[in-house]
Design a protein around this motif. Structure first.
Motif, PDB file in Angstrom:
ATOM      1  N   ARG A  79      45.927  87.956  29.568  1.00  0.00           N
ATOM      2  CA  ARG A  79      45.143  89.436  28.338  1.00  0.00           C
ATOM      3  C   ARG A  79      46.463  89.396  27.411  1.00  0.00           C
ATOM      4  N   THR A  80      45.485  88.567  25.707  1.00  0.00           N
ATOM      5  CA  THR A  80      46.413  88.790  24.700  1.00  0.00           C
ATOM      6  C   THR A  80      46.396  89.826  24.184  1.00  0.00           C
ATOM      7  N   VAL A  81      47.964  89.660  23.698  1.00  0.00           N
ATOM      8  CA  VAL A  81      48.193  91.147  23.205  1.00  0.00           C
ATOM      9  C   VAL A  81      48.430  91.064  22.345  1.00  0.00           C
ATOM     10  N   TYR A  82      49.219  89.802  21.558  1.00  0.00           N
ATOM     11  CA  TYR A  82      49.230  89.123  19.261  1.00  0.00           C
ATOM     12  C   TYR A  82      48.545  88.043  19.923  1.00  0.00           C
ATOM     13  N   LEU A  83      48.269  87.580  18.485  1.00  0.00           N
ATOM     14  CA  LEU A  83      47.591  86.682  17.910  1.00  0.00           C
ATOM     15  C   LEU A  83      48.862  86.011  16.535  1.00  0.00           C
ATOM     16  N   SER A  84      49.524  85.244  16.691  1.00  0.00           N
ATOM     17  CA  SER A  84      50.012  84.953  15.373  1.00  0.00           C
ATOM     18  C   SER A  84      49.082  84.060  14.018  1.00  0.00           C
ATOM     19  N   ILE A  85      49.278  84.758  13.095  1.00  0.00           N
ATOM     20  CA  ILE A  85      48.939  84.004  12.273  1.00  0.00           C
ATOM     21  C   ILE A  85      49.295  83.218  11.479  1.00  0.00           C
ATOM     22  N   ASP A  86      49.667  82.428  11.300  1.00  0.00           N
ATOM     23  CA  ASP A  86      50.224  81.068  10.492  1.00  0.00           C
ATOM     24  C   ASP A  86      49.303  80.321   9.558  1.00  0.00           C
ATOM     25  N   PRO A  87      50.588  79.264   8.714  1.00  0.00           N
ATOM     26  CA  PRO A  87      50.080  78.568   7.783  1.00  0.00           C
ATOM     27  C   PRO A  87      48.873  77.473   8.493  1.00  0.00           C
ATOM     28  N   THR A  88      49.752  77.065   9.457  1.00  0.00           N
ATOM     29  CA  THR A  88      49.426  75.323  10.313  1.00  0.00           C
ATOM     30  C   THR A  88      47.936  75.820  10.678  1.00  0.00           C
TER      31      THR A  88
ATOM     32  N   ARG B 207      45.303  77.498   9.626  1.00  0.00           N
ATOM     33  CA  ARG B 207      44.384  76.260   8.740  1.00  0.00           C
ATOM     34  C   ARG B 207      44.346  75.135   8.725  1.00  0.00           C
ATOM     35  N   THR B 208      45.475  74.158   8.731  1.00  0.00           N
ATOM     36  CA  THR B 208      45.163  73.042   8.324  1.00  0.00           C
ATOM     37  C   THR B 208      44.852  72.583  10.193  1.00  0.00           C
ATOM     38  N   TRP B 209      44.435  73.534  11.103  1.00  0.00           N
ATOM     39  CA  TRP B 209      43.916  72.619  12.101  1.00  0.00           C
ATOM     40  C   TRP B 209      43.140  72.625  12.284  1.00  0.00           C
ATOM     41  N   MET B 210      42.075  73.732  11.027  1.00  0.00           N
ATOM     42  CA  MET B 210      40.847  73.690  11.031  1.00  0.00           C
ATOM     43  C   MET B 210      40.028  72.383  10.268  1.00  0.00           C
ATOM     44  N   ASN B 211      41.206  71.822  10.075  1.00  0.00           N
ATOM     45  CA  ASN B 211      40.798  70.519   8.699  1.00  0.00           C
ATOM     46  C   ASN B 211      40.794  69.042   9.349  1.00  0.00           C
ATOM     47  N   ASP B 212      40.377  68.636   9.208  1.00  0.00           N
ATOM     48  CA  ASP B 212      39.960  66.644  10.139  1.00  0.00           C
ATOM     49  C   ASP B 212      40.165  65.910   9.483  1.00  0.00           C
ATOM     50  N   SER B 213      42.141  66.390   9.140  1.00  0.00           N
ATOM     51  CA  SER B 213      43.164  64.999   9.108  1.00  0.00           C
ATOM     52  C   SER B 213      44.162  64.901  10.142  1.00  0.00           C
ATOM     53  N   GLU B 214      45.056  64.295   9.716  1.00  0.00           N
ATOM     54  CA  GLU B 214      45.727  64.148  10.591  1.00  0.00           C
ATOM     55  C   GLU B 214      47.045  64.892  10.561  1.00  0.00           C
ATOM     56  N   GLY B 215      47.631  64.769  11.831  1.00  0.00           N
ATOM     57  CA  GLY B 215      49.209  66.253  11.870  1.00  0.00           C
ATOM     58  C   GLY B 215      49.501  66.025  12.606  1.00  0.00           C
ATOM     59  N   TYR B 216      50.295  66.963  12.909  1.00  0.00           N
ATOM     60  CA  TYR B 216      51.186  66.540  14.460  1.00  0.00           C
ATOM     61  C   TYR B 216      50.112  67.407  15.568  1.00  0.00           C
ATOM     62  N   LEU B 217      49.405  67.590  15.218  1.00  0.00           N
ATOM     63  CA  LEU B 217      48.571  67.998  16.722  1.00  0.00           C
ATOM     64  C   LEU B 217      46.711  67.600  16.275  1.00  0.00           C
ATOM     65  N   PRO B 218      46.250  66.968  17.036  1.00  0.00           N
ATOM     66  CA  PRO B 218      45.056  66.827  16.518  1.00  0.00           C
ATOM     67  C   PRO B 218      43.806  67.816  15.965  1.00  0.00           C
ATOM     68  N   PRO B 219      43.428  67.604  14.537  1.00  0.00           N
ATOM     69  CA  PRO B 219      42.537  69.418  14.378  1.00  0.00           C
ATOM     70  C   PRO B 219      41.739  69.462  16.039  1.00  0.00           C
ATOM     71  N   VAL B 220      41.288  70.668  15.653  1.00  0.00           N
ATOM     72  CA  VAL B 220      40.374  71.929  16.770  1.00  0.00           C
ATOM     73  C   VAL B 220      39.712  70.938  16.367  1.00  0.00           C
ATOM     74  N   GLY B 221      38.801  70.939  17.425  1.00  0.00           N
ATOM     75  CA  GLY B 221      37.004  70.026  17.309  1.00  0.00           C
ATOM     76  C   GLY B 221      35.852  70.795  16.738  1.00  0.00           C
ATOM     77  N   LEU B 222      34.568  70.866  16.496  1.00  0.00           N
ATOM     78  CA  LEU B 222      33.498  71.959  16.231  1.00  0.00           C
ATOM     79  C   LEU B 222      33.332  72.118  17.528  1.00  0.00           C
ATOM     80  N   GLY B 223      32.892  73.122  17.313  1.00  0.00           N
ATOM     81  CA  GLY B 223      32.608  73.534  18.887  1.00  0.00           C
ATOM     82  C   GLY B 223      33.225  74.385  19.621  1.00  0.00           C
ATOM     83  N   ASP B 224      35.347  74.175  19.160  1.00  0.00           N
ATOM     84  CA  ASP B 224      36.316  74.320  20.580  1.00  0.00           C
ATOM     85  C   ASP B 224      36.596  75.226  20.254  1.00  0.00           C
TER      86      ASP B 224
END
Length: 340
Positions: free
Chosen positions: A41-50, A52-69
């Protein structure tokens, strides 16, 4: 299992600040646990600038979040049910791959335990003694290799990472100047955190202020912002100056890239510029705790958290990072903490 799970699903790539329709909050039934799986059960969700970068379809240190994911995020939670051997009901854990959701079904190998720090709230594990603290600590001690007597300038200095980084540098004997937005944030930096100076980028020219506060130039820069603020610091770095690039938040919502500094200065001033990720230092967390723990106990390090309530407001909480409408490490309380 009769529990229902809400999850934020990425529906389209945002342009600028996140708008209605970019993500959707969807409810579904949780699957039954399989052998070796744990319900968290999630108690806290960290809100971080990264995030927002995961929502972009661009190269990063992790792959972007896929549409529908399901939207990815760092979470801290409590075990509700377990069909594994390592974790039991009531254990505090962090999934190695968390999500913006009420619950997560995770293989027990994908969890790490959370230990409450004596005398500190649970939120410390997502802030000063978590990824935030490690980013600040290792950025100053390992990437910049800050030394006593050096002048360090930190952008986004009143933010979660910047405020701690400046205090770590002060403990190492540095002279610290912070750049922040607004008189109240600047006052906090100098009067409560012990910074030697502060620049209010909203109400004064950053370059002129740096010339006043660091007339002999800048040895070190802990960079969180990019754009014009980064350029103002860059142009004042001394020969053999060192820059740790932690983030470039000015670009995360930009519809066109902010201006960049004159990279010829890397040659003329023999600058050492290094980007880093906190993931590189996860295996060294005990080093950070060993030094930061006594500072916290002695009141030498101050920190703040800004907690919003409710998973349903997570999108608005993320936008706070880019409007400055928060104070300290930002997180969402998704559910109530378990008893200590």
């Amino acid at each position: 299992m009769s529990l229902r799970n809400r999850q934020w699903i990425l529906r389209q790539r945002p342009h600028g600040l996140i708008q209605d329709g970019d993500l959707e909050l969807v409810e579904s039934a949780l699957p039954d646990l399989k052998d070796g799986e744990v319900l968290v059960r999630t108690v806290y969700l960290s809100i971080d600038p990264t995030n927002r970068t995961w929502m972009n379809d661009s190269e990063g240190y992790l792959p972007p979040v896929g549409l529908g994911d399901v939207m990815r995020g760092l979470t801290l939670g409590v075990v509700e049910q377990s069909r594994g051997e390592r974790y039991k009901e009531g254990d505090l854990v962090m999934p190695l791959s968390g999500a913006w959701a009420d619950y997560a079904v995770v293989p027990e190998a994908g969890l790490r335990p959370v230990h409450r720090a004596p005398g500190l709230p649970l939120t410390a594990n997502l802030s000063v003694l978590g990824m935030t603290g490690m980013t600040a600590y290792f950025g100053v001690t390992d990437v910049l290799k800050a030394k006593a007597g050096e002048t360090l300038v930190i952008s986004a200095a009143a933010g979660a990472v910047g405020s701690i980084a400046g205090q770590v540098a002060k403990q190492r004997g540095c002279r610290v100047v912070g750049i922040a937005g607004g008189a109240e944030k600047c006052r906090w930096l100098t009067e409560e955190l012990g910074f030697d100076g502060a620049v209010d980028y909203k109400n004064e020219d950053v370059g002129d202020a740096l010339d006043r506060l660091a007339p002999d130039g800048i040895d070190l820069n802990f960079e969180n912002v990019g754009g014009d603020i980064m350029i103002a610091v860059w142009n004042r770095l001394k020969v053999h100056g060192r820059m740790a690039v932690c983030g470039l938040i000015s670009a995360y919502n930009a519809t066109r890239m902010p201006p960049s500094p004159n990279f010829a200065r890397i040659i003329t001033h023999r600058l050492d510029v290094k980007g880093f990720l906190v993931l590189d230092y996860a295996h060294r967390a005990k080093e950070m705790v060993a030094e930061m723990g006594p500072w916290l106990a002695d009141g030498k390090i101050h920190w703040k958290v800004h907690v919003d309530d409710g998973l349903e407001g997570a999108v608005g909480s993320l936008n706070r990072l880019f409007t400055g409408d928060h104070d300290g490490k930002l997180m969402v309380r998704v559910s109530e903490e378990p008893a200590a």
